[in-house]
Design a protein around this motif. Sequence first.
Motif, PDB file in Angstrom:
ATOM      1  N   ALA A  92       0.770  -1.094   0.086  1.00 11.73           N
ATOM      2  CA  ALA A  92      -0.007  -0.071   0.168  1.00 11.73           C
ATOM      3  C   ALA A  92       0.896   1.156   0.033  1.00 11.73           C
ATOM      4  O   ALA A  92       1.827   1.291   0.898  1.00 11.73           O
ATOM      5  N   GLY A  93       0.465   2.457  -0.814  1.00 12.79           N
ATOM      6  CA  GLY A  93       1.214   3.525  -1.021  1.00 12.79           C
ATOM      7  C   GLY A  93       2.522   3.634  -1.949  1.00 12.79           C
ATOM      8  O   GLY A  93       2.982   4.648  -1.573  1.00 12.79           O
ATOM      9  N   TYR A  94       2.769   2.391  -2.294  1.00 15.90           N
ATOM     10  CA  TYR A  94       4.157   2.448  -3.045  1.00 15.90           C
ATOM     11  C   TYR A  94       3.601   2.492  -4.631  1.00 15.90           C
ATOM     12  O   TYR A  94       2.784   1.990  -4.976  1.00 15.90           O
ATOM     13  N   THR A  95       4.303   3.336  -5.315  1.00 22.08           N
ATOM     14  CA  THR A  95       4.373   3.324  -6.846  1.00 22.08           C
ATOM     15  C   THR A  95       5.150   2.194  -7.220  1.00 22.08           C
ATOM     16  O   THR A  95       5.925   1.762  -6.447  1.00 22.08           O
ATOM     17  N   ASP A  96       5.136   1.651  -8.237  1.00 23.12           N
ATOM     18  CA  ASP A  96       5.959   0.587  -8.697  1.00 23.12           C
ATOM     19  C   ASP A  96       7.307   0.967  -8.884  1.00 23.12           C
ATOM     20  O   ASP A  96       8.447   0.230  -8.314  1.00 23.12           O
ATOM     21  N   GLU A  97       7.761   2.028  -9.321  1.00 20.80           N
ATOM     22  CA  GLU A  97       9.086   2.413  -8.981  1.00 20.80           C
ATOM     23  C   GLU A  97       9.678   2.607  -7.724  1.00 20.80           C
ATOM     24  O   GLU A  97      10.813   2.164  -7.442  1.00 20.80           O
ATOM     25  N   GLN A  98       8.806   2.954  -6.615  1.00 18.20           N
ATOM     26  CA  GLN A  98       9.090   2.960  -5.277  1.00 18.20           C
ATOM     27  C   GLN A  98       9.483   1.675  -4.796  1.00 18.20           C
ATOM     28  O   GLN A  98      10.151   1.206  -3.980  1.00 18.20           O
ATOM     29  N   PHE A  99       8.544   0.805  -5.125  1.00 21.75           N
ATOM     30  CA  PHE A  99       8.646  -0.757  -4.796  1.00 21.75           C
ATOM     31  C   PHE A  99       9.923  -1.502  -5.521  1.00 21.75           C
ATOM     32  O   PHE A  99      10.464  -2.033  -4.631  1.00 21.75           O
ATOM     33  N   GLY A 106      16.096  -1.378   0.470  1.00 16.94           N
ATOM     34  CA  GLY A 106      15.233  -1.731   1.731  1.00 16.94           C
ATOM     35  C   GLY A 106      14.808  -0.404   2.410  1.00 16.94           C
ATOM     36  O   GLY A 106      14.243  -0.506   3.500  1.00 16.94           O
ATOM     37  N   GLU A 107      14.735   0.572   1.736  1.00 18.46           N
ATOM     38  CA  GLU A 107      14.039   1.769   2.068  1.00 18.46           C
ATOM     39  C   GLU A 107      12.746   1.769   1.652  1.00 18.46           C
ATOM     40  O   GLU A 107      12.325   2.032   0.511  1.00 18.46           O
ATOM     41  N   ARG A 108      11.577   2.161   2.667  1.00 12.10           N
ATOM     42  CA  ARG A 108      10.287   2.611   1.992  1.00 12.10           C
ATOM     43  C   ARG A 108      10.315   3.982   1.497  1.00 12.10           C
ATOM     44  O   ARG A 108      11.332   4.666   1.613  1.00 12.10           O
ATOM     45  N   PRO A 116      13.025  -5.925  11.522  1.00 14.05           N
ATOM     46  CA  PRO A 116      13.294  -7.219  11.546  1.00 14.05           C
ATOM     47  C   PRO A 116      11.935  -8.218  12.179  1.00 14.05           C
ATOM     48  O   PRO A 116      11.281  -7.317  12.925  1.00 14.05           O
ATOM     49  N   PRO A 117      11.414  -9.308  11.485  1.00 17.00           N
ATOM     50  CA  PRO A 117      12.369  -9.996  11.012  1.00 17.00           C
ATOM     51  C   PRO A 117      12.373  -9.809   9.327  1.00 17.00           C
ATOM     52  O   PRO A 117      12.897 -10.588   8.563  1.00 17.00           O
ATOM     53  N   MET A 118      11.899  -8.691   8.620  1.00 14.79           N
ATOM     54  CA  MET A 118      11.854  -8.506   7.343  1.00 14.79           C
ATOM     55  C   MET A 118      13.265  -8.329   6.837  1.00 14.79           C
ATOM     56  O   MET A 118      13.920  -7.434   7.307  1.00 14.79           O
ATOM     57  N   PRO A 119      13.732  -9.392   6.058  1.00 14.20           N
ATOM     58  CA  PRO A 119      15.138  -9.301   5.341  1.00 14.20           C
ATOM     59  C   PRO A 119      15.291  -8.217   4.615  1.00 14.20           C
ATOM     60  O   PRO A 119      14.535  -7.624   4.022  1.00 14.20           O
ATOM     61  N   ALA A 120      16.509  -7.435   4.856  1.00 13.04           N
ATOM     62  CA  ALA A 120      16.969  -6.336   3.804  1.00 13.04           C
ATOM     63  C   ALA A 120      17.545  -6.933   2.757  1.00 13.04           C
ATOM     64  O   ALA A 120      18.620  -7.238   2.470  1.00 13.04           O
ATOM     65  N   PHE A 121      16.548  -7.216   1.704  1.00  6.86           N
ATOM     66  CA  PHE A 121      16.947  -7.745   0.522  1.00  6.86           C
ATOM     67  C   PHE A 121      17.893  -6.627  -0.470  1.00  6.86           C
ATOM     68  O   PHE A 121      17.618  -5.265  -0.224  1.00  6.86           O
ATOM     69  N   ARG A 122      18.542  -7.151  -1.113  1.00  7.43           N
ATOM     70  CA  ARG A 122      19.385  -6.256  -2.104  1.00  7.43           C
ATOM     71  C   ARG A 122      19.464  -6.921  -3.697  1.00  7.43           C
ATOM     72  O   ARG A 122      20.197  -7.465  -4.042  1.00  7.43           O
TER      73      ARG A 122
END
Length: 143
Positions: A92-99, A106-108, A116-122
């Motif tokens: 919710a609240g993200y544009t495609d580019e923001q996602f 890893g930044e909203r 955590p425990p949301m992993p910081a994906f790269r």
Amino acid sequence: MRKIGVLGASALALAAAACTQQPQAMTQAQLVERGSYLVNNIGGCNDCHTPMTPQGPDMQHALQGADLVIQLRPGIDVPWAATAPQIAGGPAGYTDEQFVSFLQNGERPDGTRPRPPMPAFRFNEEDSRAVVAYIKTVPRAQN
Ligand code: HEC
């Protein structure tokens, strides 16, 4: 003069050959298929974002958000989330580019980071685009 012309022509022909050997950009269907592989086989997104049952994640409600069932807690006092939000159809609240950007750094959109425990994906950019393309096809909860 003539010789330069011939060399120039062969250089052009070589350049043209190199271009035709470039890998084709993925079609939308291929992008979604790769995203499905990254989300369902690699990223483990369903382990947290999908309601858990004794048989595994309830894929009828894939990525629709869930209370975490993970019992492991850090031994020190660190921030820790108890629920994973719905991300089906895109968070919710993200544009495609923001996602896409979130999956890379890893930044909203507001600059904060999930606890955590949301992993910081790269993910790299191509994989991020695949994950976003796939998650957009996952139906949101009806309510
Ligand atoms: C180990 C559990 C876990 C896994 C695996 C996981 N997440 Fe999360 N995710 C969370 C939790 C918990 C939060 C909420 C954190 C908070 O509230 O601070 C979250 C938050 C998010 C957010 C932020 C949503 C918002 O409202 O800003 C996104 C986007 C997200 N996850 C996507 C994914 C994707 C995509 C995958 C797989 C590639 C994934 N997550 C895998 C637990 C997980």
